[in-house]
Design a protein around this motif. Structure first.
Motif, PDB file in Angstrom:
ATOM      1  N   GLN A  97       1.123  -1.614   0.020  1.00 45.73           N
ATOM      2  CA  GLN A  97       0.314  -0.248   0.080  1.00 45.73           C
ATOM      3  C   GLN A  97       0.728   1.063  -0.526  1.00 45.73           C
ATOM      4  O   GLN A  97       0.651   2.371  -0.951  1.00 45.73           O
ATOM      5  N   GLU A 102      -7.657   2.063  -4.177  1.00 45.91           N
ATOM      6  CA  GLU A 102      -8.119   1.056  -4.007  1.00 45.91           C
ATOM      7  C   GLU A 102      -9.023   0.634  -4.835  1.00 45.91           C
ATOM      8  O   GLU A 102      -8.536  -0.531  -4.581  1.00 45.91           O
ATOM      9  N   LYS A 152      -5.422  -6.164  -3.070  1.00 47.53           N
ATOM     10  CA  LYS A 152      -6.220  -6.078  -1.669  1.00 47.53           C
ATOM     11  C   LYS A 152      -5.440  -6.609  -1.104  1.00 47.53           C
ATOM     12  O   LYS A 152      -5.331  -5.575  -0.232  1.00 47.53           O
ATOM     13  N   LEU A 176      -6.192  -1.298  -6.496  1.00 46.64           N
ATOM     14  CA  LEU A 176      -5.724  -3.235  -5.544  1.00 46.64           C
ATOM     15  C   LEU A 176      -7.394  -4.016  -6.265  1.00 46.64           C
ATOM     16  O   LEU A 176      -6.474  -4.826  -6.552  1.00 46.64           O
ATOM     17  N   ALA A 177      -8.186  -3.249  -6.011  1.00 48.42           N
ATOM     18  CA  ALA A 177      -9.635  -4.745  -5.722  1.00 48.42           C
ATOM     19  C   ALA A 177     -10.007  -5.197  -6.596  1.00 48.42           C
ATOM     20  O   ALA A 177      -9.740  -6.429  -7.021  1.00 48.42           O
ATOM     21  N   ALA A 195      -2.143  -5.962   1.065  1.00 47.26           N
ATOM     22  CA  ALA A 195      -2.103  -5.226   0.558  1.00 47.26           C
ATOM     23  C   ALA A 195      -1.456  -3.842   2.365  1.00 47.26           C
ATOM     24  O   ALA A 195       0.258  -3.477   1.690  1.00 47.26           O
TER      25      ALA A 195
END
Length: 199
Positions: free
Chosen positions: A110, A133, A142, A136-137, A145
């Motif tokens: 992250q 976000e 995610k 990442l998803a 992270a």
């Protein structure tokens, strides 16, 4: 982390990158014939040939390597004639990812993805954290992270480097074998993100 540079820096518009000369590498036998290549923004180029040649060219275009006996022009200005301060607004509008490396081992995935924002401040679009976000998803990483690069599988490190290159929504993306070792759904998602940047 406080930004090392003022958030007032406007990103420079990159219209064209041009390479003229030979590629060579200090740590291999790479030596190409003279190349004359022009890349316009708003298009996708796929370089074929040896991996070492493509990597050396991309690093030269990103202005992070001097292993070429060549000149690189950005909007018809030779990069060698530009100071760091003159080049910085254009570099803020370039995203790049190389096959090996690029993540800091003492930071989480992250935090690595947020580095462009931590070092350079605000960019000219909405919430970068919401976009991160989403990336990442959408890319399926995610859950990794909070982990550091050494504690995640290699494909996660690879995807993280590509996601960081996309995070600032740059005009120019220099990606070295970006989709190797990815699952089909991850690759399709990231290809879609790349295509959305140029549409």
């Amino acid at each position: 982390m406080k930004s090392a540079y003022s958030s007032h820096i406007q990103r420079g518009q990159v219209e064209q990158l041009r390479f003229s000369g030979r590629l060579c590498s200090l740590d291999s036998d790479l030596q190409t014939e003279p190349l004359n290549l022009t890349f316009q923004t708003g298009a996708i180029y796929n370089l074929s040939g040896s991996s070492a040649t493509a990597t050396a060219l991309l690093k030269s275009l990103a202005a992070i390597s001097e292993e070429s006996a060549a000149n690189v022009w950005l909007n018809e200005v030779n990069l060698m004639d530009m100071t760091f301060e003159e080049l910085l607004p254009y570099r803020l509008n370039m995203g790049y990812s190389f096959s090996f490396g690029g993540l800091l081992n003492n930071r989480s995935i992250q935090d690595n993805l947020g580095l462009p924002f931590a070092y350079h401040g605000a960019f000219d679009f909405g919430s970068p954290h919401a976009y991160l976000e989403e990336l990442l998803a959408g890319s399926g990483i995610k859950k990794y992270a909070p982990n550091r690069p050494a504690n995640v599988p290699g494909f996660v490190r690879k995807i993280s480097c590509v996601v960081r290159a996309l995070a600032t929504r740059p005009e120019v993306l220099l990606l070295d074998e970006p989709f190797s070792s990815m699952e089909v759904d991850q690759r399709d998602y990231l290809v879609g993100q790349v295509q959305s940047l140029i549409s």
